[in-house]
Design a protein around this motif. Sequence first.
Motif, PDB file in Angstrom:
ATOM      1  N   ASP A 131       0.832  -1.211   0.000  1.00  7.48           N
ATOM      2  CA  ASP A 131       0.000   0.000   0.000  1.00  7.48           C
ATOM      3  C   ASP A 131       0.867   1.262   0.000  1.00  7.48           C
ATOM      4  O   ASP A 131       0.555   2.236  -0.683  1.00  7.48           O
ATOM      5  CB  ASP A 131      -0.927   0.024   1.222  1.00  7.48           C
ATOM      6  CG  ASP A 131      -1.958  -1.090   1.205  1.00  7.48           C
ATOM      7  OD1 ASP A 131      -2.290  -1.585   0.104  1.00  7.48           O
ATOM      8  OD2 ASP A 131      -2.424  -1.455   2.299  1.00  7.48           O
ATOM      9  N   TYR A 132       1.931   1.228   0.768  1.00 10.88           N
ATOM     10  CA  TYR A 132       2.831   2.374   0.876  1.00 10.88           C
ATOM     11  C   TYR A 132       3.468   2.680  -0.480  1.00 10.88           C
ATOM     12  O   TYR A 132       3.525   3.837  -0.896  1.00 10.88           O
ATOM     13  CB  TYR A 132       3.906   2.094   1.926  1.00 10.88           C
ATOM     14  CG  TYR A 132       4.828   3.248   2.199  1.00 10.88           C
ATOM     15  CD1 TYR A 132       4.448   4.269   3.068  1.00 10.88           C
ATOM     16  CD2 TYR A 132       6.076   3.329   1.594  1.00 10.88           C
ATOM     17  CE1 TYR A 132       5.291   5.334   3.328  1.00 10.88           C
ATOM     18  CE2 TYR A 132       6.927   4.388   1.848  1.00 10.88           C
ATOM     19  CZ  TYR A 132       6.529   5.389   2.712  1.00 10.88           C
ATOM     20  OH  TYR A 132       7.371   6.445   2.965  1.00 10.88           O
ATOM     21  N   ILE A 133       3.951   1.657  -1.155  1.00  8.00           N
ATOM     22  CA  ILE A 133       4.593   1.859  -2.457  1.00  8.00           C
ATOM     23  C   ILE A 133       3.592   2.393  -3.475  1.00  8.00           C
ATOM     24  O   ILE A 133       3.898   3.305  -4.241  1.00  8.00           O
ATOM     25  CB  ILE A 133       5.258   0.561  -2.948  1.00  8.00           C
ATOM     26  CG1 ILE A 133       6.482   0.280  -2.067  1.00  8.00           C
ATOM     27  CG2 ILE A 133       5.663   0.659  -4.412  1.00  8.00           C
ATOM     28  CD1 ILE A 133       7.132  -1.041  -2.307  1.00  8.00           C
ATOM     29  N   LYS A 134       2.391   1.851  -3.459  1.00 11.14           N
ATOM     30  CA  LYS A 134       1.365   2.333  -4.389  1.00 11.14           C
ATOM     31  C   LYS A 134       1.034   3.797  -4.096  1.00 11.14           C
ATOM     32  O   LYS A 134       0.857   4.601  -5.007  1.00 11.14           O
ATOM     33  CB  LYS A 134       0.116   1.478  -4.322  1.00 11.14           C
ATOM     34  CG  LYS A 134      -0.892   1.872  -5.376  1.00 11.14           C
ATOM     35  CD  LYS A 134      -1.875   0.795  -5.670  1.00 11.14           C
ATOM     36  CE  LYS A 134      -2.723   1.266  -6.837  1.00 11.14           C
ATOM     37  NZ  LYS A 134      -3.376   0.221  -7.505  1.00 11.14           N
ATOM     38  N   LYS A 135       0.986   4.159  -2.829  1.00 11.89           N
ATOM     39  CA  LYS A 135       0.711   5.555  -2.450  1.00 11.89           C
ATOM     40  C   LYS A 135       1.840   6.478  -2.918  1.00 11.89           C
ATOM     41  O   LYS A 135       1.590   7.569  -3.427  1.00 11.89           O
ATOM     42  CB  LYS A 135       0.543   5.647  -0.930  1.00 11.89           C
ATOM     43  CG  LYS A 135       0.298   7.058  -0.432  1.00 11.89           C
ATOM     44  CD  LYS A 135       0.139   7.078   1.074  1.00 11.89           C
ATOM     45  CE  LYS A 135      -0.040   8.502   1.575  1.00 11.89           C
ATOM     46  NZ  LYS A 135      -0.130   8.553   3.021  1.00 11.89           N
ATOM     47  N   ARG A 136       3.068   6.053  -2.757  1.00 16.99           N
ATOM     48  CA  ARG A 136       4.219   6.885  -3.102  1.00 16.99           C
ATOM     49  C   ARG A 136       4.489   6.930  -4.606  1.00 16.99           C
ATOM     50  O   ARG A 136       4.819   7.973  -5.147  1.00 16.99           O
ATOM     51  CB  ARG A 136       5.491   6.412  -2.382  1.00 16.99           C
ATOM     52  CG  ARG A 136       5.405   6.538  -0.878  1.00 16.99           C
ATOM     53  CD  ARG A 136       5.218   7.975  -0.471  1.00 16.99           C
ATOM     54  NE  ARG A 136       5.185   8.087   0.970  1.00 16.99           N
ATOM     55  CZ  ARG A 136       4.531   9.025   1.618  1.00 16.99           C
ATOM     56  NH1 ARG A 136       3.849   9.926   0.975  1.00 16.99           N
ATOM     57  NH2 ARG A 136       4.537   9.073   2.918  1.00 16.99           N
ATOM     58  N   ASN A 137       4.396   5.787  -5.283  1.00 18.46           N
ATOM     59  CA  ASN A 137       4.729   5.719  -6.704  1.00 18.46           C
ATOM     60  C   ASN A 137       3.521   5.829  -7.626  1.00 18.46           C
ATOM     61  O   ASN A 137       3.677   5.995  -8.825  1.00 18.46           O
ATOM     62  CB  ASN A 137       5.470   4.419  -7.031  1.00 18.46           C
ATOM     63  CG  ASN A 137       6.927   4.485  -6.660  1.00 18.46           C
ATOM     64  OD1 ASN A 137       7.455   5.524  -6.337  1.00 18.46           O
ATOM     65  ND2 ASN A 137       7.585   3.341  -6.717  1.00 18.46           N
ATOM     66  N   GLY A 138       2.337   5.651  -7.076  1.00 20.29           N
ATOM     67  CA  GLY A 138       1.145   5.693  -7.909  1.00 20.29           C
ATOM     68  C   GLY A 138       0.892   4.406  -8.670  1.00 20.29           C
ATOM     69  O   GLY A 138      -0.085   4.296  -9.397  1.00 20.29           O
TER      70      GLY A 138
END
Length: 148
Positions: free
Chosen positions: A5-12
């Motif tokens: 979830d964190y990576i998706k939030k940061r990288n889109g």
Amino acid sequence: MTLTDYIKKRNGVSIGSSKSLRNNLYRSLGSKNFSTFWNYWNPIFGYYLGKFIFKPMKKIFPVTFSLLITFFICGLIHDTVTTIFRGEISFFFSIWFLFMGLAVLITRTLKHNFSNQVWIARAFINLSIISVCLVLTIYINKFLTIRF
């Protein structure tokens, strides 16, 4: 929040996406300020530093001290890896990351916001701050190096 979830939030995009590196570079370099740069830069490493170092420390210490220590520990991790491969102890990254942590605090205090600038100008500003910290580190490293 999970790492995914964190990576998706940061990288889109999801972890492993072919657009992950492009998005990471675009978002981090084009950040509106140096503090936000670090929100996007290397989200995997940032996730673990935040979860296991910064968040527990800020329960005990002020946020500014916790942030500086987190940057310093990040540098120590980089130094540990280079020490293993080089076979020679160095604190180069620890000093560099400490300077970058100080730069985050200074730019926050000055309330830097370059969101009205074009992407290339924001990238130039963020890279310039990193470069100034690098030059200071090189200078300090030469000053502290004892030659026998």
